[in-house]
Motif scaffolding. Structure first.
Motif, PDB file in Angstrom:
ATOM      1  N   GLY A  38      -6.511  -4.930  22.664  1.00  0.00           N
ATOM      2  CA  GLY A  38      -6.411  -3.586  23.242  1.00  0.00           C
ATOM      3  C   GLY A  38      -6.277  -2.562  22.135  1.00  0.00           C
ATOM      4  O   GLY A  38      -6.853  -2.695  21.056  1.00  0.00           O
ATOM      5  N   ILE A  39      -5.495  -1.520  22.386  1.00  0.00           N
ATOM      6  CA  ILE A  39      -5.299  -0.471  21.378  1.00  0.00           C
ATOM      7  C   ILE A  39      -4.375  -1.004  20.291  1.00  0.00           C
ATOM      8  O   ILE A  39      -3.244  -1.389  20.554  1.00  0.00           O
ATOM      9  CB  ILE A  39      -4.706   0.796  22.018  1.00  0.00           C
ATOM     10  N   GLN A  40      -4.879  -1.021  19.062  1.00  0.00           N
ATOM     11  CA  GLN A  40      -4.122  -1.557  17.928  1.00  0.00           C
ATOM     12  C   GLN A  40      -3.596  -0.456  17.023  1.00  0.00           C
ATOM     13  O   GLN A  40      -2.798  -0.721  16.138  1.00  0.00           O
ATOM     14  CB  GLN A  40      -5.012  -2.515  17.126  1.00  0.00           C
ATOM     15  N   GLY A  41      -4.071   0.745  17.216  1.00  0.00           N
ATOM     16  CA  GLY A  41      -3.626   1.864  16.397  1.00  0.00           C
ATOM     17  C   GLY A  41      -4.489   3.077  16.668  1.00  0.00           C
ATOM     18  O   GLY A  41      -5.438   3.019  17.458  1.00  0.00           O
ATOM     19  N   PRO A  59     -13.159   4.692  28.397  1.00  0.00           N
ATOM     20  CA  PRO A  59     -12.455   4.366  29.630  1.00  0.00           C
ATOM     21  C   PRO A  59     -11.482   3.194  29.444  1.00  0.00           C
ATOM     22  O   PRO A  59     -11.727   2.276  28.663  1.00  0.00           O
ATOM     23  CB  PRO A  59     -13.578   3.980  30.601  1.00  0.00           C
ATOM     24  N   ALA A  60     -10.377   3.230  30.181  1.00  0.00           N
ATOM     25  CA  ALA A  60      -9.330   2.211  30.058  1.00  0.00           C
ATOM     26  C   ALA A  60      -9.836   0.794  30.331  1.00  0.00           C
ATOM     27  O   ALA A  60      -9.437  -0.144  29.626  1.00  0.00           O
ATOM     28  CB  ALA A  60      -8.163   2.552  30.970  1.00  0.00           C
ATOM     29  N   PRO A  61     -10.727   0.558  31.320  1.00  0.00           N
ATOM     30  CA  PRO A  61     -11.205  -0.812  31.532  1.00  0.00           C
ATOM     31  C   PRO A  61     -11.949  -1.388  30.320  1.00  0.00           C
ATOM     32  O   PRO A  61     -11.928  -2.586  30.088  1.00  0.00           O
ATOM     33  CB  PRO A  61     -12.137  -0.702  32.735  1.00  0.00           C
ATOM     34  N   LEU A  62     -12.591  -0.507  29.532  1.00  0.00           N
ATOM     35  CA  LEU A  62     -13.283  -1.001  28.333  1.00  0.00           C
ATOM     36  C   LEU A  62     -12.281  -1.352  27.234  1.00  0.00           C
ATOM     37  O   LEU A  62     -12.548  -2.224  26.413  1.00  0.00           O
ATOM     38  CB  LEU A  62     -14.279   0.044  27.831  1.00  0.00           C
ATOM     39  N   ILE A  63     -11.149  -0.668  27.216  1.00  0.00           N
ATOM     40  CA  ILE A  63     -10.126  -0.947  26.203  1.00  0.00           C
ATOM     41  C   ILE A  63      -9.487  -2.305  26.446  1.00  0.00           C
ATOM     42  O   ILE A  63      -9.281  -3.091  25.529  1.00  0.00           O
ATOM     43  CB  ILE A  63      -9.055   0.168  26.206  1.00  0.00           C
ATOM     44  N   THR A  64      -9.186  -2.605  27.688  1.00  0.00           N
ATOM     45  CA  THR A  64      -8.443  -3.832  28.018  1.00  0.00           C
ATOM     46  C   THR A  64      -9.346  -4.988  28.419  1.00  0.00           C
ATOM     47  O   THR A  64      -8.857  -5.973  28.970  1.00  0.00           O
ATOM     48  CB  THR A  64      -7.461  -3.536  29.168  1.00  0.00           C
ATOM     49  N   ARG A  86     -19.153  -0.685  25.458  1.00  0.00           N
ATOM     50  CA  ARG A  86     -18.341  -0.072  24.397  1.00  0.00           C
ATOM     51  C   ARG A  86     -19.135   0.660  23.312  1.00  0.00           C
ATOM     52  O   ARG A  86     -18.677   1.679  22.818  1.00  0.00           O
ATOM     53  CB  ARG A  86     -17.470  -1.137  23.721  1.00  0.00           C
ATOM     54  N   PRO A  87     -20.298   0.186  22.873  1.00  0.00           N
ATOM     55  CA  PRO A  87     -20.977   0.851  21.746  1.00  0.00           C
ATOM     56  C   PRO A  87     -21.255   2.339  21.946  1.00  0.00           C
ATOM     57  O   PRO A  87     -21.358   3.077  20.979  1.00  0.00           O
ATOM     58  CB  PRO A  87     -22.280   0.059  21.589  1.00  0.00           C
ATOM     59  N   ALA A  88     -21.372   2.804  23.172  1.00  0.00           N
ATOM     60  CA  ALA A  88     -21.602   4.239  23.400  1.00  0.00           C
ATOM     61  C   ALA A  88     -20.419   5.070  22.929  1.00  0.00           C
ATOM     62  O   ALA A  88     -20.574   6.246  22.617  1.00  0.00           O
ATOM     63  CB  ALA A  88     -21.861   4.495  24.885  1.00  0.00           C
TER      64      ALA A  88
END
Length: 194
Positions: A38-41, A59-64, A86-88
């Motif tokens: 997920g978000i690492q920094g 968007p949050a679903p792409l993060i998790t 995600r690449p976009a």
């Protein structure tokens, strides 16, 4: 050259392992633990998600996505769709790394070819019709459409002049300037009377 590294070397000091390995031309590859997904920094608004820098509007679903797959919240097909989206939102390199290895990145909504719309960058929200057409193929196609439209307009105007069953043929009005006859012309402020 990318090389998988042993998990024991993850805890090694950069001065004794990572920097010498990079100086030899190797790029080590490691896995993340479940609690590191997920978000690492973040830095200057950009988010580090699963080892890659992304726009803060991802968007949050792409993060998790990866954490949700490992926690069995989603199936593999859904995970693949999310990871492929995600690449976009990925930050693009602005230039080659400098001598220290530092690299400047560009947001996906910035630059000449934005891949994502971002409210922070209003230009990325513009409709495509207001953007400049780039590339030889696109400009050639646009020119072909413009020529076809001009020809269609001229043919329609010509067809309006032809004789039909209800109206006779008519002459199109000329756009040419008709000059005065030279015998009638006199310079301004010149009187012909004595």
């Amino acid at each position: 050259m990318a090389t998988p590294a042993d998990l024991e070397e993850l805890t090694a000091l950069p001065e004794t392992f990572h920097i010498p390995l990079l100086d030899l031309g190797y790029r080590p590859i490691w896995d993340y633990r479940r609690d590191q997904l997920g978000i690492q920094g973040s830095h200057a608004g950009a988010l580090l998600v699963d080892g890659t820098w992304y726009c803060p509007n991802i968007p949050a679903p792409l993060i998790t996505a990866t954490a949700d797959l490992l926690n069995k919240k989603i199936d593999r097909t859904t995970w693949r769709h999310r990871v492929d989206a995600r690449p976009a939102y990925r930050l693009h390199p602005k230039a080659a790394p400098d001598q220290r290895g530092a690299r400047r990145l560009l947001r996906p909504a910035a630059g000449t070819h934005p891949t994502a719309a971002c409210p922070i960058k209003p230009r990325s929200l513009e409709r495509s019709r207001t953007r400049r057409v780039r590339g030889h193929a696109a400009q050639s196609l646009l020119l072909a459409f413009q020529l076809a439209h001009a020809n269609h307009r001229k043919l329609a105007a010509w067809l309006d002049t032809l004789q039909t069953a209800t109206q006779p043929a008519r002459r199109r009005p000329t756009n040419r300037y008709t000059p005065n006859k030279p015998g009638n012309w006199t310079p301004r402020r010149h009187s012909t009377e004595p």
